[in-house]
Design an enzyme around this catalytic site. Structure first.
Site, PDB file in Angstrom:
ATOM      1  CG  ASP A 139      44.963  36.814 111.305  1.00  0.00           C
ATOM      2  OD1 ASP A 139      44.710  37.997 111.057  1.00  0.00           O
ATOM      3  OD2 ASP A 139      45.840  36.475 112.112  1.00  0.00           O
TER       4      ASP A 139
ATOM      5  CB  CYS B 178      45.546  43.135 112.180  1.00  0.00           C
ATOM      6  SG  CYS B 178      44.232  43.888 113.152  1.00  0.00           S
TER       7      CYS B 178
HETATM    8  P1  HMG Z   1      31.389  49.671 118.052  1.00  0.00           P
HETATM    9  O1  HMG Z   1      31.129  50.542 116.882  1.00  0.00           O
HETATM   10  O2  HMG Z   1      32.005  50.277 119.253  1.00  0.00           O
HETATM   11  O3  HMG Z   1      30.117  48.809 118.510  1.00  0.00           O
HETATM   12  O4  HMG Z   1      32.286  48.458 117.547  1.00  0.00           O
HETATM   13  P2  HMG Z   1      28.635  49.073 118.829  1.00  0.00           P
HETATM   14  O5  HMG Z   1      28.251  48.110 119.894  1.00  0.00           O
HETATM   15  O6  HMG Z   1      28.396  50.540 119.056  1.00  0.00           O
HETATM   16  O7  HMG Z   1      27.911  48.642 117.473  1.00  0.00           O
HETATM   17  C1  HMG Z   1      28.073  49.349 116.277  1.00  0.00           C
HETATM   18  C2  HMG Z   1      27.417  48.591 115.141  1.00  0.00           C
HETATM   19  O8  HMG Z   1      28.099  47.346 114.970  1.00  0.00           O
HETATM   20  C3  HMG Z   1      25.960  48.239 115.408  1.00  0.00           C
HETATM   21  O9  HMG Z   1      25.316  48.239 114.153  1.00  0.00           O
HETATM   22  C4  HMG Z   1      26.019  46.836 115.911  1.00  0.00           C
HETATM   23  O10 HMG Z   1      24.844  46.102 115.652  1.00  0.00           O
HETATM   24  C5  HMG Z   1      27.165  46.264 115.082  1.00  0.00           C
HETATM   25  P3  HMG Z   1      24.439  49.507 113.646  1.00  0.00           P
HETATM   26  O11 HMG Z   1      23.368  49.645 114.695  1.00  0.00           O
HETATM   27  O12 HMG Z   1      25.386  50.680 113.599  1.00  0.00           O
HETATM   28  O13 HMG Z   1      23.944  49.063 112.296  1.00  0.00           O
HETATM   29  N1  HMG Z   1      27.824  45.140 115.732  1.00  0.00           N
HETATM   30  C6  HMG Z   1      28.018  43.963 115.140  1.00  0.00           C
HETATM   31  N2  HMG Z   1      27.713  43.517 113.910  1.00  0.00           N
HETATM   32  C7  HMG Z   1      28.056  42.247 113.628  1.00  0.00           C
HETATM   33  N3  HMG Z   1      28.690  41.421 114.499  1.00  0.00           N
HETATM   34  C8  HMG Z   1      29.003  41.853 115.728  1.00  0.00           C
HETATM   35  C9  HMG Z   1      28.661  43.163 116.085  1.00  0.00           C
HETATM   36  N4  HMG Z   1      28.835  43.880 117.208  1.00  0.00           N
HETATM   37  C10 HMG Z   1      28.305  45.101 116.981  1.00  0.00           C
HETATM   38  N5  HMG Z   1      29.623  41.025 116.551  1.00  0.00           N
HETATM   39  C11 HMG Z   1      33.058  46.191 117.664  1.00  0.00           C
HETATM   40  C12 HMG Z   1      32.717  47.450 118.436  1.00  0.00           C
HETATM   41  C13 HMG Z   1      33.796  45.268 118.593  1.00  0.00           C
HETATM   42  C14 HMG Z   1      31.765  45.549 117.159  1.00  0.00           C
HETATM   43  C15 HMG Z   1      33.946  46.605 116.452  1.00  0.00           C
HETATM   44  O14 HMG Z   1      35.029  47.352 116.933  1.00  0.00           O
HETATM   45  C16 HMG Z   1      34.484  45.422 115.699  1.00  0.00           C
HETATM   46  O15 HMG Z   1      33.728  44.684 115.079  1.00  0.00           O
HETATM   47  N6  HMG Z   1      35.811  45.243 115.717  1.00  0.00           N
HETATM   48  C17 HMG Z   1      36.453  44.100 115.080  1.00  0.00           C
HETATM   49  C18 HMG Z   1      37.748  44.524 114.455  1.00  0.00           C
HETATM   50  C19 HMG Z   1      38.430  43.337 113.860  1.00  0.00           C
HETATM   51  O16 HMG Z   1      37.808  42.357 113.483  1.00  0.00           O
HETATM   52  N7  HMG Z   1      39.744  43.455 113.747  1.00  0.00           N
HETATM   53  C20 HMG Z   1      40.557  42.411 113.173  1.00  0.00           C
HETATM   54  C21 HMG Z   1      40.729  41.263 114.141  1.00  0.00           C
HETATM   55  S1  HMG Z   1      42.393  40.676 114.078  1.00  0.00           S
HETATM   56  C22 HMG Z   1      43.004  40.821 115.641  1.00  0.00           C
HETATM   57  O17 HMG Z   1      42.375  41.444 116.433  1.00  0.00           O
HETATM   58  C23 HMG Z   1      44.268  40.133 115.965  1.00  0.00           C
HETATM   59  C24 HMG Z   1      44.220  38.598 115.941  1.00  0.00           C
HETATM   60  O18 HMG Z   1      44.225  38.149 114.608  1.00  0.00           O
HETATM   61  C25 HMG Z   1      45.451  38.024 116.632  1.00  0.00           C
HETATM   62  C26 HMG Z   1      46.725  38.662 116.164  1.00  0.00           C
HETATM   63  O19 HMG Z   1      47.067  38.518 114.994  1.00  0.00           O
HETATM   64  O20 HMG Z   1      47.329  39.295 117.002  1.00  0.00           O
HETATM   65  C27 HMG Z   1      42.981  38.047 116.647  1.00  0.00           C
HETATM   66 MG    MG Z   2      46.699  37.509 113.426  1.00  0.00          MG
END
Ligand code: HMG
Ligand code: MG
Length: 294
Positions: free
Chosen positions: A23, A247
């Site tokens: 994070d 984030c």
């Molecule tokens: P999308 O573009 O809608 O997904 O993203 P998709 O299914 O169409 O896939 C697009 C591409 O991503 C594909 O690759 C997939 O293979 C790849 P391409 O064919 O274009 O080369 N892909 C992946 N690659 C690696 N690992 C995976 C994965 N899944 C798909 N797991 C998705 C949807 C969810 C993947 C995207 O939106 C994403 O990765 N989001 C993450 C964002 C993120 O990490 N944000 C920060 C997190 S912090 C938070 O949320 C808060 C927290 O800290 C708590 C707090 O503080 O409140 C938890």
């Molecule tokens: Mg956080």
């Protein structure tokens, strides 16, 4: 989830989950090298943490800072009794995290529809649907799953979030089989009063032992928010070394609660954390230099 630190009879204890490598570093402009991430995890393991969130198996197009997730998870030193967790949004991430040796998995959804869309390109409902195969795979691998409820107090897009909305998402994660639920103040603007209201709503759905508190510190009230959650029975809290973090999809979210401040806060109340504050301060100095160079 592993038990709290063993403490002398009668002394309270708390578990601190160090989230800096995930994070924290996910939000650094410069991508920190894999070797430096591994060094950071090793330094943290030496401090006595039993749980460290090491990386995120998310799309590298969305968060390039975490693109080396498999190598980090595979090579990271656990030290004695350290469990490394991986943040995953979907089954693809779970498969890769388990293959790389994750000891725990964390899924993440939100109490805000808009944040869910911005952060993971899907609705809250769709995100929960994606977790079903994640939970199944984790169960087959015999590893626990934590569920994050982001924006549990405020959303950068929707503003204040109703506690009843948090309770609904908590119930979904509980029903899925999450072993722990992290109530998260993603943008760090919560106050103790609003945290109390939110936690009370969550407690209508599950006992305090199921919950962790995850507070960012934008408003400088994260420690007071920890106290509010502690008063309602929470005993697991997240923080990041050096107060790293934010984030990328939550504009205005400053760093996480600083781990040394949290450890010091509990030490002052004679609550055992199991963390060596001296070593932690050295890790903090090292990370401050790393980030300054970024
Ligand atoms: P999308 O573009 O809608 O997904 O993203 P998709 O299914 O169409 O896939 C697009 C591409 O991503 C594909 O690759 C997939 O293979 C790849 P391409 O064919 O274009 O080369 N892909 C992946 N690659 C690696 N690992 C995976 C994965 N899944 C798909 N797991 C998705 C949807 C969810 C993947 C995207 O939106 C994403 O990765 N989001 C993450 C964002 C993120 O990490 N944000 C920060 C997190 S912090 C938070 O949320 C808060 C927290 O800290 C708590 C707090 O503080 O409140 C938890
Ligand atoms: Mg956080």
């Amino acid at each position: 989830m592993p038990p709290c630190t063993e403490t002398p009879a009668g002394q309270d204890s708390v578990t601190i989950l160090e989230v800096g490598p995930r994070d924290g570093l996910q939000n650094e402009k410069r991508i920190v090298s894999t070797e430096d991430k591994l060094k950071l995890i090793a330094l943290l393991a030496e401090c006595g943490f039993t749980r460290i969130e090491a990386t995120a198996f998310v799309s590298p197009k969305w968060v390039p800072q975490m693109a080396d997730h498999a190598e980090v998870m595979r090579r990271a030193s656990r030290g004695r009794g350290v469990r490394l967790s991986a943040l995953v949004p979907n089954e693809q991430g779970a498969i890769a995290a388990i293959a790389a040796g994750a000891d725990e998995i964390a899924v993440f959804t939100s109490a805000s529809e808009t944040f869910s869309q911005r952060n993971t390109n899907c609705s809250i409902d769709e995100s929960i649907g994606r977790f079903v195969p994640v939970l199944r795979r984790a169960s087959q691998a015999r590893i626990p799953v934590r569920g994050y409820v982001s924006c549990a107090v405020d959303c950068p897009y929707e503003g204040p979030i109703a506690p009843s909305q948090v309770a609904k998402v908590v119930a979904r994660l509980r029903d899925l089989g999450c072993a722990e639920i992290a109530l998260s103040d993603t943008i760090g603007r919560a106050t103790p009063e609003r945290v109390s209201e939110m936690v009370k709503a969550a407690l209508n759905e599950a006992p305090a032992t199921l919950f962790a508190g995850h507070f960012h510190d934008t408003g400088g009230l994260a420690l007071a928010n920890v106290d509010a959650a502690w008063a309602l029975g929470l005993r697991i809290f997240d923080s990041a070394v050096g107060g790293l973090g934010g984030c990328p999809y939550a504009p205005g979210a400053a760093g996480n609660l600083e781990t040394a401040a949290l450890v010091g806060h509990f030490a002052g109340r004679n609550i055992e954390t199991g963390i060596d504050l001296g070593r932690l301060r050295s890790a903090e100095e090292w990370v401050a230099q790393l980030v300054r160079e970024s």
